[in-house]
Motif scaffolding. Structure first.
Motif, mmCIF file in Angstrom:
data_model
loop_
_atom_site.group_PDB
_atom_site.id
_atom_site.type_symbol
_atom_site.label_atom_id
_atom_site.label_comp_id
_atom_site.label_asym_id
_atom_site.label_seq_id
_atom_site.Cartn_x
_atom_site.Cartn_y
_atom_site.Cartn_z
ATOM 1 N N UNK A 155 0.833 -1.203 0.000
ATOM 2 C CA UNK A 155 0.000 0.000 0.000
ATOM 3 C C UNK A 155 0.871 1.258 0.000
ATOM 4 N N UNK A 156 1.938 1.227 0.797
ATOM 5 C CA UNK A 156 2.882 2.362 0.790
ATOM 6 C C UNK A 156 3.502 2.533 -0.589
ATOM 7 N N UNK A 157 3.788 1.398 -1.249
ATOM 8 C CA UNK A 157 4.408 1.443 -2.564
ATOM 9 C C UNK A 157 3.460 2.072 -3.592
ATOM 10 N N UNK A 158 2.201 1.624 -3.554
ATOM 11 C CA UNK A 158 1.209 2.195 -4.477
ATOM 12 C C UNK A 158 1.120 3.702 -4.250
ATOM 13 N N UNK A 159 1.031 4.076 -2.982
ATOM 14 C CA UNK A 159 0.850 5.478 -2.645
ATOM 15 C C UNK A 159 2.060 6.307 -3.085
ATOM 16 N N UNK A 160 3.260 5.737 -2.907
ATOM 17 C CA UNK A 160 4.447 6.515 -3.274
ATOM 18 C C UNK A 160 4.586 6.574 -4.795
ATOM 19 N N UNK A 161 4.258 5.481 -5.494
ATOM 20 C CA UNK A 161 4.294 5.509 -6.954
ATOM 21 C C UNK A 161 3.378 6.598 -7.486
ATOM 22 N N UNK A 162 2.344 6.842 -6.775
ATOM 23 C CA UNK A 162 1.374 7.842 -7.222
ATOM 24 C C UNK A 162 1.641 9.201 -6.579
ATOM 25 N N UNK A 163 2.709 9.239 -5.812
ATOM 26 C CA UNK A 163 3.145 10.516 -5.255
ATOM 27 C C UNK A 163 2.026 11.182 -4.434
ATOM 28 N N UNK A 164 1.421 10.404 -3.568
ATOM 29 C CA UNK A 164 0.222 10.888 -2.873
ATOM 30 C C UNK A 164 0.552 11.658 -1.605
ATOM 31 N N UNK A 165 -0.339 12.578 -1.224
ATOM 32 C CA UNK A 165 -0.157 13.274 0.053
ATOM 33 C C UNK A 165 -0.330 12.298 1.216
ATOM 34 N N UNK A 166 0.193 12.677 2.364
ATOM 35 C CA UNK A 166 0.209 11.742 3.493
ATOM 36 C C UNK A 166 -1.199 11.400 3.990
ATOM 37 N N UNK A 167 -2.129 12.349 3.928
ATOM 38 C CA UNK A 167 -3.481 12.033 4.428
ATOM 39 C C UNK A 167 -4.103 10.884 3.651
ATOM 40 N N UNK A 168 -3.769 10.774 2.363
ATOM 41 C CA UNK A 168 -4.355 9.716 1.556
ATOM 42 C C UNK A 168 -3.711 8.369 1.907
#
Lengths: 402, 482, 251
Positions: free
Chosen positions: B40-53
């Motif tokens: 999940x962290x990987x998906x979020x970082x690949x998508x360059x997401x803000x921390x709240x997301x």
């Protein structure tokens, strides 16, 4: 909204019930006990009890207190009658043709229903009715419930080949009676037979009445079940009809008038297992005060049960702001050459019609009463037995007088 | 008269098999299979997401782990192994295209095979298309034109970057991450989807359209759609779904949230044609989708769906009629053939006064399939004068299939009026004979009759979608006569 | 055009046709009359290819083909048309869509190209006039919500559109008032030519005042027991069918 008294098994209830009158084999006893130990007490998480909370059962004392006599209402003066008082067969009523109360056969649990197991293990009266004549004889079972007791009759009704029969199940409870009525009825309708059962549930305002009818129909038979839950704290009926024979006709009618805090739940299942059959179901009722009505009608048409015509209808009139209606008509069809339909309506009385009647001089109350009677009249028209029909009509009148 | 006829389907009728069963050979960027916090962290970082997301995703994952897979629907299937799914697969060229000429030719071909050649659609119909292949939105058209009106129509990831306040404010307010097993899963692992915002008083001048497609093997598609129609606005949104033919089952667990503010109207149409598995029931998509909309005062949400695909479908596009005078509609055609199973319907929750809902459902069962309508109409205490009308019809084509109707009707208000009707019957022999006597072949007669039977629903679709839906009905029912 | 020889047919084990013979040539109008249950509608159903009937004996040749070997739609492709006694409703399918499908299927069977939308609509306009059919009926669903008279006029409208070689009108007059009857008959007469033929199945003589038959046949107990001209129909009207029954029994 889970009750404080949440508990998972039937233990509390079982401590308040008395030993069965039935001669059970050890095996039968074990089987029923195993089912009760295995089963959880029903909660709303159970689809079959989604809308009906029976926790209140565990608060009933069932201590045989109270002995006010009811104003005994007999429905059919011409019928043979068997009286069951507070769950037990009145001694002087048993020597009637076609009626058996002494038990030779050893009954066993035939369902997976824990309340049926309770009925078997704590049975208070077992009655077998046999119809073997073409002459349409009426037998009325009168259940007088004056004490706060556990009432567990187990009924066997056999309509033999080519015979005709009518049964009236007349439950009469004292005004504020708080009994636990738990009835299992097994019905066999043999080839070419024609059986009608009329069930009147006029229970005390604190009574819990849980009933099951298991019906088997053989070839060319006709079966009619008319159900009239008129009063009681909680009424739950499970009508399960297995249509095992060809060319059968099945009729299910129900009319209910609910008020106060009463809760009424009618579950019906008609299972068409073979071809060329007809079934028709009509349940209608009015809900007032804080009452709740639940309807769940299932129609199954099994694979290869072709040429089935099945119709189902449930209509409700909600008269108060605090009443509730839950309706779930279901069709499960596995054959293709069928005509099945269901309908469900919930609404109020037609304001236009009320206005029209008032403009002709009727009071609002009597206008509404007239319209409700007309609404329920459609069900009563289906009732062929004159005594039953006029009794129910009279009860609907009284319902509005009170 | 209708401007299209079933005749135009004639040519397509020859193609018996799943028309969209091809795999696009583009490089994809996949992450390892399996599901854990790191993924999940990987998906979020690949998508360059803000921390709240990221926090929202992790919270959803915790919730999901505490939930059990639901089993009340009238469907049977082998439960997916959630550790065997690849939760992220993106075509490697993720740069944004300036013009259509820049788009990878392979990709264009895919679009052409889908019958949604973008250029053509641009010219002919003025449909703005957001094309979602696997998990990343690769192209969005007409954006600038919409921008002039203040309409935002973009991929979900883009919305997260560009309009984080809007996303943060609305996401999860209609379908919370606690809602159900698959909604929780989606909230944890969603990769992309579409985002749409229509400003106050704006009537979106064109149909907004998204095509979803599952391409890479072993991937699940977890897209998320959020449509917000601000006060007094109107939007019609189209969603089409296809997937290539594969032997294994693939999971698709989407979440769609609609918000119709006061006096707004959202029309949401779906043509779902995920791969249904072969004639022996092998393969196919598990389509477990949560779709729900909230209507504020006098708002209207209308769901229209034509469901012909997927091995197993579990979906109940719903309306919460919160505002007084709001309206919910559900029009559905669900066709099942071979070993497909569908348990679909709607929930209409009436909270506001004078709220109205209409449900029209047409189920068609063929082969050995199971097709169930399951719907809830709930009238709450304060919903004075609420109205519901439901009509659920089932048509049976063979004697091996099942057609079921499970309506739940709950009423707590005496001034409400609820009507539910349902019928089940087989396709009319007399109708077939009449058509044949006029020279029409059986296959075509069935297509004609079935399309007529579904007319009420098909009429709700925009024209080009209606034509496609008719074609799909014909293709889905080929060789289905019992 | 069509020749029926010694036709025997059963339904659910009951024999309905018991050796029926009939020959119809191009340009002719034949009326088949007879009491209820004689087998009139059975004959129409068998010609159109309803599968419930079992043909036990006999043959039917239509335009040189063995009719009984053909499927319902193949018979239609060859130019056989049945005007139904009870036209069925097909909800959601517009009349024009239905007819365009039918015409194109027939054209396709003959190896012709589909009709263009323009030609088709022109044809709809022209042919609907023949039966004074309101153009709104053309865009409504097939027979849905049509009155009895509209349904029958729609049958003749379809007949005009499909231009069959042989039209079989099954009790087309039943349930019609005199105006509708006149319109239907006018339609049939307009469509009559030297290249086509019509079989009118009827219980009453009144339709034959408008559609004048070349031959009148009496169908009784599964056979044609008497053939004559228009005078025969008048005699039947006047005297009923009892004398035929007696004659047949004596014979």
């Amino acid at each position: 909204m889970e009750d404080v008294l949440t508990q998972t098994k039937f233990d509390i209830l079982r401590t308040r019930l008395t030993q069965t009158v039935l001669p059970l084999t050890e095996k039968a006893k074990e089987k029923a006990q195993a089912l009760l130990e295995y089963s959880d007490f029903p909660t709303r998480r159970n689809e079959a009890w989604k809308y009906t909370n029976v926790n209140g059962l565990n608060k009933l004392l069932l201590d045989d207190s109270g002995s006010k006599s009811t104003e005994l209402s007999i429905i059919s003066k011409n019928a043979q009658r068997v009286h069951v008082v507070n769950g037990h067969i009145a001694k002087d009523q048993t020597a009637l043709p076609g009626v058996k109360t002494s038990w030779n056969l050893l009954p066993e649990l035939a369902s997976e229903e824990p309340f049926d197991a309770l009925n078997l293990l704590y049975c208070t009266a077992a009655i077998e009715l046999n119809f073997d004549d073409v002459e349409n004889k009426t037998i009325e079972l009168v259940f007088e419930n004056t004490c706060n007791s556990a009432i567990s009759p187990r009924l066997f009704i056999n309509c033999k080949k080519g015979a005709k029969g009518t049964v009236i199940l007349n439950f009469q409870g004292a005004q504020d009676n708080a009994s636990f009525i738990n009835v299992s009825t097994y019905v066999e309708v043999e080839e070419n037979a024609n059986l009608s059962i009329h069930k009147i549930q006029k229970n005390g305002t604190n009574a819990f009445d849980l009933q099951r009818e298991y019906v088997n129909q053989a070839d060319n038979s006709t079966f009619t079940m008319n159900t009239f839950p008129l009063s009681g704290r909680m009424t739950r009926n499970d009508l399960i009809i297995n249509v095992n024979g060809n060319n059968c006709e099945t009729f299910m009618n129900g009319a209910y008038t609910l008020k106060g805090k009463s809760h009424c739940d009618n579950h019906t299942t008609v299972d068409h297992k073979v071809a060329h059959c007809y079934s028709k179901e009509l349940y209608k009722g009015v809900i007032d005060d804080r009452a709740t009505n639940v309807f769940n009608g299932k129609v199954f048409v099994r694979k290869d049960a072709q040429k089935i015509n099945a119709f189902q209808s449930n209509a409700n009139i909600l008269l108060s702001d605090t009443g509730t209606v839950n309706s779930k008509p279901e069709l499960e069809i596995y054959a293709d050459d069928v005509k099945c339909s269901h309908g469900s309506t919930t609404g109020q009385l037609d304001e236009e019609a009320v206005f029209y009647l008032r403009s002709r001089g009727l009071s609002e109350k009597s206008a509404k009463e007239l319209l409700v009677k007309a609404f329920l009249g459609e069900v009563l028209e289906e009732v062929e037995h004159d005594d039953v029909r006029s009794y129910v009509e009279e009860q609907i009148e009284l319902h509005f007088l009170a | 008269m209708a401007q299209y006829t079933e005749n135009e389907l004639a040519k397509d009728l020859d193609k018996q098999d799943y028309k969209f069963g091809f795999v696009t050979d583009v490089e994809t960027d996949k992450i390892p299979e399996g599901l854990n916090e790191d993924i999940i962290r990987l998906i979020s970082s690949k998508k360059n997401e803000p921390s709240w997301l990221l926090e929202y995703r992790l919270k959803s994952f915790e919730i999901w782990k505490s939930m059990a897979e639901p089993n009340w629907a009238h469907v049977r299937y082998k439960k997916p192994d959630f550790q065997k799914i690849i939760y992220y697969a993106a075509p490697t060229q993720t740069k944004k295209y300036e013009s259509w000429d820049d788009v990878d030719p392979e990709m264009k071909e895919t679009m052409a095979k889908l019958g949604i050649s973008l250029e053509e659609q641009k010219k002919l119909t003025g449909v703005a298309v957001d094309f979602v292949m696997d998990s990343v939105s690769v192209a969005t058209s007409f954006k600038s034109k919409l921008k002039e009106l203040g309409i935002i129509f973009c991929s979900f990831s883009e919305a997260v970057q560009e309009y984080p306040e809007l996303v943060k404010e609305h996401m999860g307010t209609v379908v919370p991450n606690t809602d159900n097993f698959y909604a929780a899963l989606n909230s944890a692992v969603f990769t992309d989807g579409s985002f749409c915002y229509i400003p106050k008083g704006v009537r979106c001048p064109m149909e907004l359209s998204t095509y979803f497609r599952i391409n890479a093997g072993g991937t699940g598609q977890f897209e998320r759609t959020l449509v917000i129609a601000d006060e007094g606005s109107y939007v019609s949104y189209l969603e089409g779904c296809t997937a290539p033919q594969r032997d294994e089952n693939q999971l698709h667990a989407a979440v769609v949230e609609l918000k119709a503010m006061n006096d707004a109207e959202i029309k949401y149409s779906t043509v779902q044609n995920w791969y249904p598995g072969d004639e022996n029931g092998l393969g196919g998509i598990f389509n477990f989708v949560t779709k729900r909309g909230i209507c504020e005062t006098n708002a209207k949400i209308s769901w229209t769906q034509v469901e012909t695909g997927s091995a197993v479908t579990w979906k109940y596009p719903s309306c919460i009629l919160k505002g007084d005078g709001s309206i919910g509609e559900f029009y559905s055609v669900a066709v099942t053939n071979n070993y497909q199973q569908a348990d679909t319907g709607t929930k209409m929750i009436h909270l506001g006064k004078r709220t109205k809902s209409t449900i029209i459902s047409k189920g068609i069962s063929a082969g050995n399939s199971e097709n169930s309508y399951r719907g809830l109409v709930q009238i709450q205490k304060n919903a004075h004068g609420a109205r519901n009308f439901s009509q659920c019809d089932s048509l049976l084509m063979t004697d091996h299939c099942g057609a079921h109707t499970f309506p739940y009707i709950e009423c707590k208000n005496p001034s409400a009026q609820i009507e539910h009707e349902a019928t089940t019957s087989k396709i009319g022999e007399d109708q077939l004979f009449y058509c044949k006597q006029r020279g029409i072949s059986e296959e075509k007669a069935i297509s004609l009759i079935v399309n007529g039977y579904c007319k009420e629903v098909l009429n709700q679709l925009p024209m080009e979608f209606a034509v496609e839906a008719q074609k799909l009905l014909a293709i889905s029912l080929e060789g289905s006569v019992g | 055009m069509i020749e029926i020889k010694n036709l025997h047919a059963k339904i659910e084990g009951k024999e309905i046709l018991k050796g029926l013979n009939l020959k119809v040539n191009a340009g002719e109008v034949h009326a088949i009359m007879g009491p209820n249950g004689a087998g009139k509608s059975t004959l129409a159903s068998i010609l159109a290819g309803r599968e419930e009937y079992e043909i036990t004996e006999g043959e039917v040749t239509f335009e040189g083909s063995d009719l009984l070997e053909l499927s319902t739609e193949e018979r239609a492709h060859l130019g056989l048309f049945l005007a139904f006694q009870y036209p069925v409703e097909i909800p959601g399918v517009s009349n024009v869509n239905f007819l365009r499908t039918a015409i194109n299927e027939i054209r396709d069977a003959k190896g012709e190209d589909p009709i263009s939308a323009k030609d088709f609509m022109a044809m709809v306009r022209e042919k609907s006039k023949i039966v004074e059919l309101d153009s709104s009926l053309a865009s409504r669903s097939v027979n849905e919500g049509f009155s009895g008279g509209e349904k029958k006029r729609n049958e003749i409208f379809q007949m005009a559109m499909l231009n069959p070689k042989l039209a079989v009108l099954d009790e087309t007059d039943s349930g019609l008032d005199i105006d509708a009857l006149r319109i239907v008959a006018k339609g049939v007469n307009t469509l009559k030519s030297a290249n086509n033929a019509t079989i009118v199945i009827t219980h009453y003589q009144r339709l034959l005042d408008y559609i004048v038959p070349d031959f009148v046949h009496v169908l009784y107990d599964g056979r044609i027991v008497k053939t004559g001209n228009k005078e025969l129909a008048l005699k039947l009207e006047e005297k009923g069918y009892d004398w035929i029954k007696e004659e047949t029994q004596v014979g």
